[in-house]
Design a protein around this motif. Structure first.
Motif, PDB file in Angstrom:
ATOM      1  N   GLU A   1      -1.959  -7.492  -4.500  1.00  0.00           N
ATOM      2  CA  GLU A   1      -1.279  -7.973  -5.686  1.00  0.00           C
ATOM      3  C   GLU A   1      -1.189  -6.773  -6.619  1.00  0.00           C
ATOM      4  N   VAL A   2       0.000  -6.417  -7.025  1.00  0.00           N
ATOM      5  CA  VAL A   2       0.184  -5.257  -7.891  1.00  0.00           C
ATOM      6  C   VAL A   2       0.361  -5.763  -9.308  1.00  0.00           C
TER       7      VAL A   2
ATOM      8  N   GLY B   1      -3.082 -11.207  -3.009  1.00  0.00           N
ATOM      9  CA  GLY B   1      -3.019 -10.302  -1.873  1.00  0.00           C
ATOM     10  C   GLY B   1      -3.294 -11.044  -0.579  1.00  0.00           C
ATOM     11  N   ASN B   2      -3.014 -10.398   0.538  1.00  0.00           N
ATOM     12  CA  ASN B   2      -3.282 -10.987   1.849  1.00  0.00           C
ATOM     13  C   ASN B   2      -4.406 -10.234   2.533  1.00  0.00           C
TER      14      ASN B   2
ATOM     15  N   LEU C   1       0.824  -1.214   0.000  1.00  0.00           N
ATOM     16  CA  LEU C   1       0.000   0.000   0.000  1.00  0.00           C
ATOM     17  C   LEU C   1       0.856   1.262   0.000  1.00  0.00           C
ATOM     18  N   GLY C   2       1.932   1.227  -0.759  1.00  0.00           N
ATOM     19  CA  GLY C   2       2.820   2.382  -0.866  1.00  0.00           C
ATOM     20  C   GLY C   2       3.660   2.624   0.361  1.00  0.00           C
ATOM     21  N   GLY C   3       3.586   1.736   1.361  1.00  0.00           N
ATOM     22  CA  GLY C   3       4.338   1.902   2.600  1.00  0.00           C
ATOM     23  C   GLY C   3       3.753   2.942   3.535  1.00  0.00           C
ATOM     24  N   TYR C   4       2.557   3.446   3.212  1.00  0.00           N
ATOM     25  CA  TYR C   4       1.964   4.527   3.997  1.00  0.00           C
ATOM     26  C   TYR C   4       0.991   4.065   5.070  1.00  0.00           C
TER      27      TYR C   4
ATOM     28  N   SER D   1      -4.517 -15.817   2.005  1.00  0.00           N
ATOM     29  CA  SER D   1      -4.065 -15.205   0.763  1.00  0.00           C
ATOM     30  C   SER D   1      -5.215 -15.333  -0.226  1.00  0.00           C
ATOM     31  N   LEU D   2      -5.485 -14.267  -0.964  1.00  0.00           N
ATOM     32  CA  LEU D   2      -6.606 -14.290  -1.904  1.00  0.00           C
ATOM     33  C   LEU D   2      -6.297 -15.188  -3.095  1.00  0.00           C
ATOM     34  N   ALA D   3      -7.281 -15.996  -3.450  1.00  0.00           N
ATOM     35  CA  ALA D   3      -7.191 -16.840  -4.626  1.00  0.00           C
ATOM     36  C   ALA D   3      -7.958 -16.176  -5.765  1.00  0.00           C
TER      37      ALA D   3
END
Length: 131
Positions: free
Chosen positions: A128-129, A79-80, A48-51, A101-103
């Motif tokens: 997931e990017v 993603g988690n 998330l951009g580290g923010y 973890s998203l499938a």
């Protein structure tokens, strides 16, 4: 296991714009149409951009219930996600009731609660990017 009736709201307590995280798309998260969905804002990195530590959706149950699982449909695997229980919005203020973890497609997340709750948070901690 019976489906529960609930209301949804976006949940972004660490966001710079208050609590908005694609607020206008929230109704699409439970409209029953697999072609529509809620999505987070765009982030350049999986963290998330580290923010912030996460973003998500707040589910408020119409009637308190002992939740045993959360079923999430996703078109973006990898993603988690954590399911957070009742508590305050500060860091560590909500217990983790389940995680996965998203499938691609359906992800079933077992949830552990000992008594009825009135709501929970679907908390995305890593995205997931896509390239």
């Amino acid at each position: 296991e019976r489906p529960l009736s609930f209301r949804l709201a976006d949940y972004d307590p660490f966001g710079s714009d208050g609590t908005q995280e694609n607020h206008d798309l929230v109704p699409l998260a439970k409209d029953g149409n697999a072609l529509t969905s809620w999505a987070t804002d765009a982030y350049a990195t999986a963290n998330l951009g580290g923010y912030k530590s996460g973003v998500g959706l707040r589910l408020t149950l119409d009637v308190p219930a002992t939740v045993t699982a959360v079923h999430l449909q996703s078109t973006t695997p990898g993603g988690n996600v954590e399911i957070l229980g009742p508590g305050n919005d500060g860091p560590g203020g909500r217990p983790v009731l389940g995680h996965a973890s998203l499938a691609a497609g359906l992800t079933d997340i077992p949830v552990s609660v000992s008594s009825p709750i009135s709501g929970l948070i679907v908390w995305l901690t890593e995205l997931e990017v896509s390239s």
